[in-house]
Design an enzyme around this catalytic site. Structure first.
Site, PDB file in Angstrom:
ATOM      1  N   ASP A   8       0.868  -1.174   0.000  1.00 46.44           N
ATOM      2  CA  ASP A   8       0.000   0.000   0.000  1.00 46.44           C
ATOM      3  C   ASP A   8       0.915   1.236   0.000  1.00 46.44           C
ATOM      4  O   ASP A   8       2.094   1.134   0.366  1.00 46.44           O
ATOM      5  CB  ASP A   8      -0.867  -0.025   1.267  1.00 46.44           C
ATOM      6  CG  ASP A   8      -1.588   1.281   1.500  1.00 46.44           C
ATOM      7  OD1 ASP A   8      -2.241   1.761   0.563  1.00 46.44           O
ATOM      8  OD2 ASP A   8      -1.485   1.823   2.624  1.00 46.44           O
ATOM      9  N   ASP A  10      -0.260   5.120   0.741  1.00 42.15           N
ATOM     10  CA  ASP A  10      -0.533   6.200   1.702  1.00 42.15           C
ATOM     11  C   ASP A  10      -0.594   5.685   3.130  1.00 42.15           C
ATOM     12  O   ASP A  10      -1.414   4.825   3.459  1.00 42.15           O
ATOM     13  CB  ASP A  10      -1.843   6.896   1.327  1.00 42.15           C
ATOM     14  CG  ASP A  10      -1.698   7.638   0.007  1.00 42.15           C
ATOM     15  OD1 ASP A  10      -0.843   8.527  -0.058  1.00 42.15           O
ATOM     16  OD2 ASP A  10      -2.412   7.304  -0.951  1.00 42.15           O
ATOM     17  N   GLU A  17      -0.600  10.933   4.102  1.00 43.12           N
ATOM     18  CA  GLU A  17      -1.890  11.599   4.353  1.00 43.12           C
ATOM     19  C   GLU A  17      -1.674  12.861   5.175  1.00 43.12           C
ATOM     20  O   GLU A  17      -2.104  13.943   4.785  1.00 43.12           O
ATOM     21  CB  GLU A  17      -2.861  10.648   5.073  1.00 43.12           C
ATOM     22  CG  GLU A  17      -3.265   9.422   4.268  1.00 43.12           C
ATOM     23  CD  GLU A  17      -4.107   9.730   3.029  1.00 43.12           C
ATOM     24  OE1 GLU A  17      -4.296  10.902   2.665  1.00 43.12           O
ATOM     25  OE2 GLU A  17      -4.559   8.759   2.386  1.00 43.12           O
ATOM     26  N   GLY A  51     -10.246   7.836  -1.448  1.00 41.50           N
ATOM     27  CA  GLY A  51     -10.082   8.597  -2.688  1.00 41.50           C
ATOM     28  C   GLY A  51     -10.149  10.097  -2.426  1.00 41.50           C
ATOM     29  O   GLY A  51     -11.092  10.584  -1.798  1.00 41.50           O
ATOM     30  N   GLY A  52      -9.123  10.830  -2.882  1.00 40.83           N
ATOM     31  CA  GLY A  52      -9.064  12.265  -2.634  1.00 40.83           C
ATOM     32  C   GLY A  52     -10.237  13.020  -3.239  1.00 40.83           C
ATOM     33  O   GLY A  52     -10.816  13.913  -2.619  1.00 40.83           O
ATOM     34  N   HIS A  81      -8.852  18.966  -6.995  1.00 41.19           N
ATOM     35  CA  HIS A  81      -8.136  17.700  -6.863  1.00 41.19           C
ATOM     36  C   HIS A  81      -6.897  17.685  -7.749  1.00 41.19           C
ATOM     37  O   HIS A  81      -5.820  17.246  -7.339  1.00 41.19           O
ATOM     38  CB  HIS A  81      -9.076  16.525  -7.187  1.00 41.19           C
ATOM     39  CG  HIS A  81      -8.457  15.197  -6.913  1.00 41.19           C
ATOM     40  ND1 HIS A  81      -8.123  14.307  -7.914  1.00 41.19           N
ATOM     41  CD2 HIS A  81      -8.056  14.610  -5.758  1.00 41.19           C
ATOM     42  CE1 HIS A  81      -7.569  13.235  -7.369  1.00 41.19           C
ATOM     43  NE2 HIS A  81      -7.523  13.385  -6.073  1.00 41.19           N
ATOM     44  N   THR A 121      -2.363   0.363  -4.749  1.00 37.53           N
ATOM     45  CA  THR A 121      -2.936   1.539  -4.101  1.00 37.53           C
ATOM     46  C   THR A 121      -4.131   2.032  -4.895  1.00 37.53           C
ATOM     47  O   THR A 121      -4.230   1.766  -6.099  1.00 37.53           O
ATOM     48  CB  THR A 121      -1.873   2.656  -4.010  1.00 37.53           C
ATOM     49  OG1 THR A 121      -2.477   3.816  -3.427  1.00 37.53           O
ATOM     50  CG2 THR A 121      -1.314   3.036  -5.361  1.00 37.53           C
TER      51      THR A 121
HETATM   52  C1  XBP Z   1      -5.276   6.230  -0.199  1.00 36.54           C
HETATM   53  C2  XBP Z   1      -6.360   7.099  -0.627  1.00 36.54           C
HETATM   54  C3  XBP Z   1      -6.036   8.182  -1.547  1.00 36.54           C
HETATM   55  C4  XBP Z   1      -5.234   9.342  -0.956  1.00 36.54           C
HETATM   56  C5  XBP Z   1      -5.344  10.565  -1.809  1.00 36.54           C
HETATM   57  O1  XBP Z   1      -5.282   5.079  -0.967  1.00 36.54           O
HETATM   58  O2  XBP Z   1      -7.497   6.919  -0.251  1.00 36.54           O
HETATM   59  O3  XBP Z   1      -7.248   8.661  -1.981  1.00 36.54           O
HETATM   60  O4  XBP Z   1      -5.738   9.661   0.320  1.00 36.54           O
HETATM   61  O5  XBP Z   1      -4.950  10.303  -3.116  1.00 36.54           O
HETATM   62  P1  XBP Z   1      -4.380   3.805  -0.560  1.00 36.54           P
HETATM   63  P2  XBP Z   1      -5.826  10.776  -4.365  1.00 36.54           P
HETATM   64  O6  XBP Z   1      -4.616   3.494   0.894  1.00 36.54           O
HETATM   65  O7  XBP Z   1      -4.887   2.710  -1.461  1.00 36.54           O
HETATM   66  O8  XBP Z   1      -2.925   4.133  -0.844  1.00 36.54           O
HETATM   67  O9  XBP Z   1      -6.127  12.219  -4.162  1.00 36.54           O
HETATM   68  O10 XBP Z   1      -4.966  10.491  -5.550  1.00 36.54           O
HETATM   69  O11 XBP Z   1      -7.092   9.951  -4.373  1.00 36.54           O
END
Ligand code: XBP
Length: 263
Positions: A8, A10, A17, A51-52, A81, A121
């Site tokens: 993963d 983030d 984050e 997702g952002g 975004h 991810t």
């Molecule tokens: C993490 C997420 C992402 C990020 C932001 O995904 O939920 O949305 O917070 O990135 P993971 P974006 O745990 O699978 O790494 O703005 O590109 O969505």
């Protein structure tokens, strides 16, 4: 046998984050002349939305000064975004996002021992590119046998889509791999795809007892505080040998001992 480690991004590879996305969202609001600023605590609440883009959409639905018209709100979210991701990429390139302690060592272990690496991810590909270019250099893609991002798997975690696609592209079965995750949604996504998972607690996901995970602990750089206990000596980091050990225990418990384990 463990053939690949599925990472993963983030919260797991880096504290992206708190140190990246949150800061970049707030900069995007400021650059756009918008009054909103998210605190660490508020962003933590918003992280329940994967997702952002989706997170921003949910947050703006509750902002009294956001455009009341849905189409205008969506257009604003798309613009913010994109801007957030540009700012995030700049931050990563400037060195603001470091790999978490013990990550680089484990990546290096895997390369040395022929265990494949993969990224799984649901963050945007541009963010992965920015983070890993800064951490591993321009040839970062050569470290990974496959890279699955939001553009490949639009159904965000806890949906297993990203893991299912990664397994397909690696040509492996779930039990031949091990996921490293920090968040419950990621754990559920991996488990639903049949991938055993180790959870490393992070800033936004600091708690929770072990349930379906192979192991849960505070950091890859320390052996103290892991459940199940890591093998001594306690001062050593969590290395590939330890992960293999946990993985073997987990898969043996699931399928029962193989004949070779009994002899
Ligand atoms: C993490 C997420 C992402 C990020 C932001 O995904 O939920 O949305 O917070 O990135 P993971 P974006 O745990 O699978 O790494 O703005 O590109 O969505």
């Amino acid at each position: 046998m463990l053939k690949a480690l599925l990472w993963d991004v983030d919260g797991t590879l880096a504290e992206t984050e708190r140190d990246g996305h949150l800061v970049a969202f707030n900069c995007a609001f400021a650059e756009s002349g918008l009054p909103w600023r998210w605190t660490e605590a508020r962003y933590g609440e918003l992280l329940t939305v994967a997702g952002g883009r989706e997170r921003l959409l949910r947050a703006l639905a509750a902002e009294p000064d956001a455009p009341p018209n849905a189409a205008e709100r969506i257009a604003l979210v798309e613009r913010l975004h994109r801007l957030k991701n540009r700012i995030y990429a700049g931050m990563a390139a400037g060195g603001a996002l470091r790999l978490r302690a013990g990550v680089m060592e484990l990546l290096t272990d895997c390369r040395a021992r022929g265990v494949w690496l993969a990224i799984v991810t649901t963050t945007s590909r541009a963010n992965v590119e920015a983070l890993l270019t800064a951490a591993l250099g321009r040839s970062w893609t050569t470290w990974f046998a496959s890279t699955t991002c939001a553009e490949d798997a639009p159904r965000k975690k806890p949906d297993p889509q990203a893991y299912t696609l990664a397994l397909q592209s690696l040509g492996l079965r779930g039990p031949e791999t091990l996921a490293i995750e920090d968040a419950p949604a990621g754990v559920r996504a991996a488990a639903a795809a049949g991938v055993p998972v180790v959870r490393v607690r992070s800033f936004y996901f600091p708690g929770g007892e072990r349930s379906i995970e192979v192991a849960v602990g505070p950091s890859l750089i320390e052996r103290a505080g892991w459940e199940p206990l890591a093998a001594p000596p306690i001062g050593r980091r969590i290395d590939l040998a330890q992960l293999r050990d946990w993985h073997r225990q987990h898969t043996t418990a699931r399928r029962g001992p193989a004949v070779s384990d009994l002899t």
